[in-house]
Design a protein around this motif. Sequence first.
Motif, PDB file in Angstrom:
ATOM      1  N   LYS A   1      -4.483   3.270  11.418  1.00  0.00           N
ATOM      2  CA  LYS A   1      -5.399   2.168  11.120  1.00  0.00           C
ATOM      3  C   LYS A   1      -4.641   0.840  11.119  1.00  0.00           C
ATOM      4  CE  LYS A   1      -8.829   5.008  10.507  1.00  0.00           C
ATOM      5  NZ  LYS A   1      -8.140   6.235  10.946  1.00  0.00           N
ATOM      6  N   PRO A   2      -5.231  -0.193  11.703  1.00  0.00           N
ATOM      7  CA  PRO A   2      -4.569  -1.504  11.681  1.00  0.00           C
ATOM      8  C   PRO A   2      -4.435  -2.020  10.258  1.00  0.00           C
ATOM      9  CG  PRO A   2      -6.386  -1.457  13.263  1.00  0.00           C
ATOM     10  CD  PRO A   2      -6.500  -0.227  12.431  1.00  0.00           C
ATOM     11  N   ALA A   3      -3.355  -2.756  10.022  1.00  0.00           N
ATOM     12  CA  ALA A   3      -3.103  -3.316   8.704  1.00  0.00           C
ATOM     13  C   ALA A   3      -3.259  -4.829   8.737  1.00  0.00           C
ATOM     14  CB  ALA A   3      -1.679  -2.951   8.251  1.00  0.00           C
ATOM     15  N   GLY A   4      -3.520  -5.392   7.565  1.00  0.00           N
ATOM     16  CA  GLY A   4      -3.565  -6.852   7.465  1.00  0.00           C
ATOM     17  C   GLY A   4      -4.894  -7.430   7.900  1.00  0.00           C
ATOM     18  N   ASN A   5      -4.834  -8.651   8.415  1.00  0.00           N
ATOM     19  CA  ASN A   5      -6.047  -9.434   8.701  1.00  0.00           C
ATOM     20  C   ASN A   5      -6.634  -9.094  10.067  1.00  0.00           C
ATOM     21  OD1 ASN A   5      -3.813 -10.507   9.997  1.00  0.00           O
ATOM     22  ND2 ASN A   5      -4.634 -12.588  10.002  1.00  0.00           N
ATOM     23  N   ILE A   6      -6.960  -7.826  10.258  1.00  0.00           N
ATOM     24  CA  ILE A   6      -7.540  -7.350  11.511  1.00  0.00           C
ATOM     25  C   ILE A   6      -8.967  -6.897  11.228  1.00  0.00           C
ATOM     26  CG2 ILE A   6      -7.403  -5.597  13.319  1.00  0.00           C
ATOM     27  CD1 ILE A   6      -4.309  -5.727  12.887  1.00  0.00           C
ATOM     28  N   VAL A   7      -9.903  -7.368  12.037  1.00  0.00           N
ATOM     29  CA  VAL A   7     -11.328  -7.173  11.776  1.00  0.00           C
ATOM     30  C   VAL A   7     -11.870  -6.058  12.668  1.00  0.00           C
ATOM     31  CG1 VAL A   7     -13.593  -8.279  11.718  1.00  0.00           C
ATOM     32  CG2 VAL A   7     -11.527  -9.623  11.204  1.00  0.00           C
ATOM     33  N   ARG A   8     -12.617  -5.163  12.090  1.00  0.00           N
ATOM     34  CA  ARG A   8     -13.244  -4.072  12.851  1.00  0.00           C
ATOM     35  C   ARG A   8     -14.547  -4.567  13.465  1.00  0.00           C
ATOM     36  NH1 ARG A   8     -14.342  -0.214  15.865  1.00  0.00           N
ATOM     37  NH2 ARG A   8     -14.959   1.864  15.158  1.00  0.00           N
ATOM     38  N   ALA A   9     -14.675  -4.439  14.778  1.00  0.00           N
ATOM     39  CA  ALA A   9     -15.928  -4.738  15.475  1.00  0.00           C
ATOM     40  C   ALA A   9     -16.584  -3.415  15.834  1.00  0.00           C
ATOM     41  CB  ALA A   9     -15.663  -5.573  16.719  1.00  0.00           C
ATOM     42  N   THR A  10     -17.811  -3.212  15.397  1.00  0.00           N
ATOM     43  CA  THR A  10     -18.456  -1.911  15.561  1.00  0.00           C
ATOM     44  C   THR A  10     -18.981  -1.679  16.974  1.00  0.00           C
ATOM     45  OG1 THR A  10     -20.517  -2.861  14.727  1.00  0.00           O
ATOM     46  CG2 THR A  10     -19.083  -1.759  13.135  1.00  0.00           C
ATOM     47  N   ASP A  11     -19.340  -2.765  17.664  1.00  0.00           N
ATOM     48  CA  ASP A  11     -19.823  -2.659  19.041  1.00  0.00           C
ATOM     49  C   ASP A  11     -19.711  -4.042  19.675  1.00  0.00           C
ATOM     50  OD1 ASP A  11     -21.952  -4.148  17.983  1.00  0.00           O
ATOM     51  OD2 ASP A  11     -23.298  -2.411  17.885  1.00  0.00           O
ATOM     52  N   TRP A  12     -20.149  -4.182  20.915  1.00  0.00           N
ATOM     53  CA  TRP A  12     -19.971  -5.451  21.612  1.00  0.00           C
ATOM     54  C   TRP A  12     -20.854  -6.578  21.071  1.00  0.00           C
ATOM     55  CZ3 TRP A  12     -16.226  -7.615  24.056  1.00  0.00           C
ATOM     56  CH2 TRP A  12     -15.195  -6.797  24.534  1.00  0.00           C
ATOM     57  N   PRO A  13     -22.107  -6.340  20.694  1.00  0.00           N
ATOM     58  CA  PRO A  13     -22.859  -7.427  20.061  1.00  0.00           C
ATOM     59  C   PRO A  13     -22.201  -7.918  18.772  1.00  0.00           C
ATOM     60  CG  PRO A  13     -24.366  -5.767  20.890  1.00  0.00           C
ATOM     61  CD  PRO A  13     -22.986  -5.201  21.046  1.00  0.00           C
ATOM     62  N   HIS A  14     -21.669  -6.992  17.969  1.00  0.00           N
ATOM     63  CA  HIS A  14     -20.968  -7.388  16.743  1.00  0.00           C
ATOM     64  C   HIS A  14     -19.720  -8.188  17.093  1.00  0.00           C
ATOM     65  CE1 HIS A  14     -18.588  -6.172  12.913  1.00  0.00           C
ATOM     66  NE2 HIS A  14     -19.277  -7.278  12.699  1.00  0.00           N
ATOM     67  N   ALA A  15     -18.981  -7.752  18.109  1.00  0.00           N
ATOM     68  CA  ALA A  15     -17.791  -8.502  18.537  1.00  0.00           C
ATOM     69  C   ALA A  15     -18.162  -9.918  18.940  1.00  0.00           C
ATOM     70  CB  ALA A  15     -17.110  -7.777  19.695  1.00  0.00           C
ATOM     71  N   ALA A  16     -19.263 -10.082  19.664  1.00  0.00           N
ATOM     72  CA  ALA A  16     -19.698 -11.417  20.095  1.00  0.00           C
ATOM     73  C   ALA A  16     -19.983 -12.307  18.896  1.00  0.00           C
ATOM     74  CB  ALA A  16     -20.920 -11.312  20.991  1.00  0.00           C
ATOM     75  N   GLN A  17     -20.614 -11.764  17.859  1.00  0.00           N
ATOM     76  CA  GLN A  17     -20.889 -12.541  16.643  1.00  0.00           C
ATOM     77  C   GLN A  17     -19.588 -13.012  15.997  1.00  0.00           C
ATOM     78  OE1 GLN A  17     -23.252 -10.143  14.010  1.00  0.00           O
ATOM     79  NE2 GLN A  17     -24.909  -9.872  15.496  1.00  0.00           N
ATOM     80  N   LEU A  18     -18.614 -12.114  15.882  1.00  0.00           N
ATOM     81  CA  LEU A  18     -17.338 -12.463  15.266  1.00  0.00           C
ATOM     82  C   LEU A  18     -16.585 -13.504  16.097  1.00  0.00           C
ATOM     83  CD1 LEU A  18     -16.269  -8.826  14.306  1.00  0.00           C
ATOM     84  CD2 LEU A  18     -16.956 -10.625  12.705  1.00  0.00           C
ATOM     85  N   ILE A  19     -16.661 -13.363  17.405  1.00  0.00           N
ATOM     86  CA  ILE A  19     -15.973 -14.312  18.289  1.00  0.00           C
ATOM     87  C   ILE A  19     -16.579 -15.697  18.183  1.00  0.00           C
ATOM     88  CG2 ILE A  19     -15.619 -14.891  20.727  1.00  0.00           C
ATOM     89  CD1 ILE A  19     -15.329 -11.788  21.165  1.00  0.00           C
ATOM     90  N   ARG A  20     -17.894 -15.782  18.189  1.00  0.00           N
ATOM     91  CA  ARG A  20     -18.540 -17.094  18.119  1.00  0.00           C
ATOM     92  C   ARG A  20     -18.290 -17.762  16.770  1.00  0.00           C
ATOM     93  NH1 ARG A  20     -20.915 -18.285  22.557  1.00  0.00           N
ATOM     94  NH2 ARG A  20     -21.871 -16.736  23.942  1.00  0.00           N
ATOM     95  N   ALA A  21     -18.254 -16.984  15.702  1.00  0.00           N
ATOM     96  CA  ALA A  21     -17.956 -17.545  14.380  1.00  0.00           C
ATOM     97  C   ALA A  21     -16.524 -18.085  14.342  1.00  0.00           C
ATOM     98  CB  ALA A  21     -18.145 -16.486  13.301  1.00  0.00           C
ATOM     99  N   HIS A  22     -15.603 -17.370  14.957  1.00  0.00           N
ATOM    100  CA  HIS A  22     -14.211 -17.822  15.009  1.00  0.00           C
ATOM    101  C   HIS A  22     -14.086 -19.116  15.802  1.00  0.00           C
ATOM    102  CE1 HIS A  22      -9.856 -17.538  15.093  1.00  0.00           C
ATOM    103  NE2 HIS A  22      -9.865 -17.626  16.408  1.00  0.00           N
ATOM    104  N   ILE A  23     -14.789 -19.190  16.918  1.00  0.00           N
ATOM    105  CA  ILE A  23     -14.742 -20.402  17.749  1.00  0.00           C
ATOM    106  C   ILE A  23     -15.345 -21.577  17.000  1.00  0.00           C
ATOM    107  CG2 ILE A  23     -15.650 -21.456  19.859  1.00  0.00           C
ATOM    108  CD1 ILE A  23     -15.338 -18.678  21.171  1.00  0.00           C
ATOM    109  N   ARG A  24     -16.459 -21.343  16.314  1.00  0.00           N
ATOM    110  CA  ARG A  24     -17.080 -22.424  15.555  1.00  0.00           C
ATOM    111  C   ARG A  24     -16.170 -22.941  14.447  1.00  0.00           C
ATOM    112  NH1 ARG A  24     -21.791 -19.171  16.019  1.00  0.00           N
ATOM    113  NH2 ARG A  24     -21.427 -18.345  13.925  1.00  0.00           N
ATOM    114  N   SER A  25     -15.333 -22.046  13.915  1.00  0.00           N
ATOM    115  CA  SER A  25     -14.428 -22.463  12.848  1.00  0.00           C
ATOM    116  C   SER A  25     -13.338 -23.402  13.345  1.00  0.00           C
ATOM    117  CB  SER A  25     -13.779 -21.233  12.199  1.00  0.00           C
ATOM    118  OG  SER A  25     -12.766 -20.694  13.046  1.00  0.00           O
ATOM    119  N   GLY A  26     -13.114 -23.393  14.664  1.00  0.00           N
ATOM    120  CA  GLY A  26     -12.102 -24.268  15.255  1.00  0.00           C
ATOM    121  C   GLY A  26     -10.685 -23.804  15.050  1.00  0.00           C
ATOM    122  N   ALA A  27     -10.482 -22.569  14.570  1.00  0.00           N
ATOM    123  CA  ALA A  27      -9.123 -22.074  14.335  1.00  0.00           C
ATOM    124  C   ALA A  27      -8.357 -21.956  15.639  1.00  0.00           C
ATOM    125  CB  ALA A  27      -9.177 -20.717  13.647  1.00  0.00           C
ATOM    126  N   ALA A  28      -7.165 -22.517  15.674  1.00  0.00           N
ATOM    127  CA  ALA A  28      -6.306 -22.433  16.858  1.00  0.00           C
ATOM    128  C   ALA A  28      -5.104 -21.581  16.562  1.00  0.00           C
ATOM    129  CB  ALA A  28      -5.896 -23.832  17.301  1.00  0.00           C
TER     130      ALA A  28
END
Length: 220
Positions: free
Chosen positions: A193-220
């Motif tokens: 199992k991955p350790a630390g700040n690694i997020v589990r994406a259950t499927d591709w629609p869920h991954a898309a939600q997480l990706i868009r939230a990350h982009i909106r946050s502006g984190a580089a």
Amino acid sequence: MTEIFDLRTDLSHVRLRDRPLIVCDVDDVVLHFVAPFQDFLRGEGHELLPRSFRLTGNIISTQTRIALEQGDVRRLVEAFFEAQESWQFPFDLVVQTLETLGRDVDVVFLTAMPPLYQEHRRRLLDRLGLAFPLIASEEPKGPIVQRLHAERPLPSIFIDDMAHNLHSVRDHLAQCLLLHMMPDSPLHVLAPKPAGNIVRATDWPHAAQLIRAHIRSGAA
């Protein structure tokens, strides 16, 4: 637009625009690997018996019930990669999801396989409508992703099913969103199992939600 050059794994064909970057694994993230590989093995007179998260020691001859040696396992994996266009198929909604994301971000496939089979995979991905740049390498993924993204002040995302690949990228790109995606397979149940700040994406629609939230946050 930035052109990428490297002296090790060839990155010269990858051209990034001034927008966020998704680097995505292929086997068991975009294309099924374990399930079709099991079917392939049966056709070769072998069987995968998942007893640990590795192939060597868990592929047996259906005739003798003896586990294959590492060299024989590698030859079978390479034979599968040679024939992948006849065996592998995409996960649900991956084509539509990446096509939609690709309107706003750069997508690059980073697949852990011998570069010898890159053209086979390129043809398969193109046939499926996944015409994003492809890098085939057996190098650690962290340094490759770091070289790709360089010092660009833009969000980055890395998607993989293997903990060690996610950890490698985490160690080389601090602000990258790390998404753990893996199939529900008997082999992956045994995966570290991955350790630390690694997020589990259950499927591709869920991954898309997480990706868009990350982009909106502006984190580089």
